[in-house]
Design a protein around this motif. Structure first.
Motif, mmCIF file in Angstrom:
data_model
loop_
_atom_site.group_PDB
_atom_site.id
_atom_site.type_symbol
_atom_site.label_atom_id
_atom_site.label_comp_id
_atom_site.label_asym_id
_atom_site.label_seq_id
_atom_site.Cartn_x
_atom_site.Cartn_y
_atom_site.Cartn_z
ATOM 1 N N GLY A 274 -32.637 55.458 47.625
ATOM 2 C CA GLY A 274 -32.177 56.715 47.048
ATOM 3 C C GLY A 274 -30.697 56.709 46.713
ATOM 4 N N ILE A 275 -29.895 55.925 47.441
ATOM 5 C CA ILE A 275 -28.468 55.825 47.132
ATOM 6 C C ILE A 275 -28.256 55.103 45.809
ATOM 7 N N MET A 276 -29.122 54.134 45.511
ATOM 8 C CA MET A 276 -28.927 53.303 44.327
ATOM 9 C C MET A 276 -29.467 53.925 43.049
ATOM 10 N N ILE A 277 -30.186 55.032 43.129
ATOM 11 C CA ILE A 277 -30.715 55.674 41.929
ATOM 12 C C ILE A 277 -29.606 56.486 41.262
ATOM 13 N N PRO A 278 -29.277 56.205 40.001
ATOM 14 C CA PRO A 278 -28.231 56.994 39.317
ATOM 15 C C PRO A 278 -28.668 58.442 39.135
ATOM 16 N N GLY A 279 -27.745 59.360 39.369
ATOM 17 C CA GLY A 279 -28.072 60.774 39.245
ATOM 18 C C GLY A 279 -28.396 61.190 37.824
ATOM 19 N N GLN A 280 -27.850 60.472 36.834
ATOM 20 C CA GLN A 280 -28.103 60.833 35.448
ATOM 21 C C GLN A 280 -29.563 60.681 35.060
ATOM 22 N N MET A 281 -30.297 59.815 35.773
ATOM 23 C CA MET A 281 -31.695 59.567 35.419
ATOM 24 C C MET A 281 -32.606 60.735 35.768
ATOM 25 N N ILE A 282 -32.230 61.548 36.726
ATOM 26 C CA ILE A 282 -33.122 62.600 37.211
ATOM 27 C C ILE A 282 -32.758 63.984 36.689
ATOM 28 N N LEU A 283 -31.674 64.098 35.931
ATOM 29 C CA LEU A 283 -31.230 65.427 35.508
ATOM 30 C C LEU A 283 -32.208 66.089 34.550
ATOM 31 N N LEU A 284 -32.656 65.366 33.522
ATOM 32 C CA LEU A 284 -33.562 65.962 32.534
ATOM 33 C C LEU A 284 -34.913 66.333 33.139
ATOM 34 N N PRO A 285 -35.566 65.450 33.931
ATOM 35 C CA PRO A 285 -36.822 65.880 34.591
ATOM 36 C C PRO A 285 -36.623 67.072 35.517
ATOM 37 N N LEU A 286 -35.529 67.085 36.265
ATOM 38 C CA LEU A 286 -35.286 68.212 37.165
ATOM 39 C C LEU A 286 -35.045 69.501 36.389
ATOM 40 N N PHE A 287 -34.340 69.411 35.265
ATOM 41 C CA PHE A 287 -34.110 70.602 34.454
ATOM 42 C C PHE A 287 -35.433 71.184 33.965
ATOM 43 N N SER A 288 -36.361 70.333 33.544
ATOM 44 C CA SER A 288 -37.680 70.804 33.097
ATOM 45 C C SER A 288 -38.447 71.461 34.242
ATOM 46 N N VAL A 289 -38.368 70.862 35.428
ATOM 47 C CA VAL A 289 -39.067 71.423 36.593
ATOM 48 C C VAL A 289 -38.496 72.782 36.962
ATOM 49 N N TYR A 290 -37.168 72.879 37.023
ATOM 50 C CA TYR A 290 -36.543 74.151 37.383
ATOM 51 C C TYR A 290 -36.815 75.225 36.329
ATOM 52 N N PHE A 291 -36.842 74.829 35.073
ATOM 53 C CA PHE A 291 -37.110 75.803 34.010
ATOM 54 C C PHE A 291 -38.541 76.323 34.106
ATOM 55 N N ASN A 292 -39.506 75.443 34.372
ATOM 56 C CA ASN A 292 -40.903 75.872 34.490
ATOM 57 C C ASN A 292 -41.141 76.720 35.727
ATOM 58 N N LEU A 293 -40.339 76.517 36.763
ATOM 59 C CA LEU A 293 -40.466 77.311 37.978
ATOM 60 C C LEU A 293 -39.690 78.622 37.906
ATOM 61 N N GLY A 294 -38.934 78.839 36.851
ATOM 62 C CA GLY A 294 -38.163 80.067 36.699
ATOM 63 C C GLY A 294 -36.911 80.116 37.548
ATOM 64 N N LEU A 295 -36.367 78.952 37.909
ATOM 65 C CA LEU A 295 -35.170 78.897 38.752
ATOM 66 C C LEU A 295 -33.897 78.636 37.963
ATOM 67 N N SER A 296 -34.004 78.492 36.640
ATOM 68 C CA SER A 296 -32.842 78.100 35.842
ATOM 69 C C SER A 296 -31.773 79.180 35.771
ATOM 70 N N SER A 297 -32.112 80.406 36.082
ATOM 71 C CA SER A 297 -31.126 81.492 36.032
ATOM 72 C C SER A 297 -30.576 81.830 37.416
ATOM 73 N N THR A 298 -30.681 80.896 38.361
ATOM 74 C CA THR A 298 -30.168 81.096 39.717
ATOM 75 C C THR A 298 -29.358 79.868 40.126
ATOM 76 N N LEU A 299 -28.799 79.927 41.329
ATOM 77 C CA LEU A 299 -28.061 78.793 41.879
ATOM 78 C C LEU A 299 -28.937 77.852 42.694
ATOM 79 N N TRP A 300 -30.226 78.155 42.795
ATOM 80 C CA TRP A 300 -31.131 77.295 43.551
ATOM 81 C C TRP A 300 -31.202 75.869 43.013
ATOM 82 N N PRO A 301 -31.189 75.646 41.685
ATOM 83 C CA PRO A 301 -31.175 74.250 41.217
ATOM 84 C C PRO A 301 -30.003 73.443 41.754
#
Length: 295
Positions: free
Chosen positions: A131-158
């Motif tokens: 997990g330390i070796m995984i670049p953070g840039q690789m997971i931003l777009l998938p996480l953004f899609s997940v947070y948007f579908n869960l309705g969390l994009s308008s909060t600080l939870w992401p």
């Protein structure tokens, strides 16, 4: 038996002087290095403070190296505080819960991986290292899609979830390293005395790990507080921006950068972090020493 007079040796003042001159000359390269490092680290802070005291007209018309005309022009700081106060609050709301969750889970995981005996614990530690070796840039777009579908994009939870997940692997690895330096006989003795695993963790492990927890907390705090990429990706509203994103968008009327308030806002952010480090510096040094020496 003849008595021979022993002549007292003459003081070797020239030799001593030569040795003292050589010792002084030998220290000069070290002094030069220290002076260069001092200039490299102090000059940006001085430049920030001087810039925070200048007006917009001074920035546009005077040379860069010119000193401020009014050394008591603190109006930039009041403007900067009014604009960045809610950004600072957002950073506090996003960083401190993430830090608390990360430290609690990371300390418990380090305790389990180093103190408790179970099959596959070395493999589990390697998983955290991956997990330390995984670049953070690789997971931003998938996480953004997940947070948007869960309705969390308008909060600080992401931010809270992502900060916790990205800081956890390094925290687990460092905690496991610190627990490795604690003799296992201490926990074996507590088990013989009838203490459960939870009691051993909360009443024996945590008090012994205070310096290590302070050290890791400060390291992770700097990493999370200074984050720009994750906060810029997941904060879609100005009311949710953290202080780093707020500084990036610190503009005046018609999109023109107000250099004086911008420098003042950067000074507020920098000196808050610097004051925190100076206060906790000794605890950090003790924690680093505890992790470097095997007990």
């Amino acid at each position: 038996m003849t008595n021979t007079a022993i002549a007292s040796p003459r003081p070797l003042k020239p030799a001593r002087r030569r040795r003292s001159v050589r010792s002084v000359l030998g220290k000069i390269p070290g002094w030069i290095v220290v002076a260069v490092l001092l200039i490299v680290f102090v000059y940006p802070l001085v430049w920030l403070v001087l810039g925070s005291l200048k007006t917009q007209d001074e920035f546009l018309n005077n040379p860069t190296w010119a000193l401020p005309e009014n050394w008591f022009n603190f109006s930039n700081y009041s403007i900067a505080w009014e604009s960045t106060a809610h950004y600072l609050l957002n950073s506090v709301i996003a960083v401190f819960p993430s830090l608390a969750i990360c430290l609690l889970i990371g300390t418990a995981a380090g305790f389990a991986l180093e103190i408790m005996v179970f099959k596959g614990r070395n493999t589990l530690l390697l998983v955290f290292l991956v997990g330390i070796m995984i670049p953070g840039q690789m997971i931003l777009l998938p996480l953004f899609s997940v947070y948007f579908n869960l309705g969390l994009s308008s909060t600080l939870w992401p931010l809270i979830i992502t900060y916790t997940a990205t800081a956890l692997p390094l925290t687990v690895f460092m905690m496991a390293t610190y627990f490795r330096n604690i003799p296992r006989e201490i926990f074996e003795a507590s088990t013989i005395d009838g203490a459960s695993t939870l009691k051993s963790f909360f009443f024996i492990a945590l008090p012994m790990m205070r310096n290590a927890i302070f050290t890791i907390a400060l390291v992770q705090f700097f990493f999370l507080w200074n984050d720009l990429l994750i906060a810029l990706t997941f904060t879609t509203d100005d009311s949710l921006r953290t202080v780093q994103v707020g500084l990036l968008n610190f503009t005046g009327q018609f999109g023109v950068v107000d250099y004086g308030p911008t420098f003042a806002a950067i000074c507020i952010n920098v000196f808050i972090i610097l004051a925190l480090y100076l206060v906790l510096n000794q605890r950090v040094m003790r924690g680093l020493a505890a992790g470097a020496v095997k007990g």
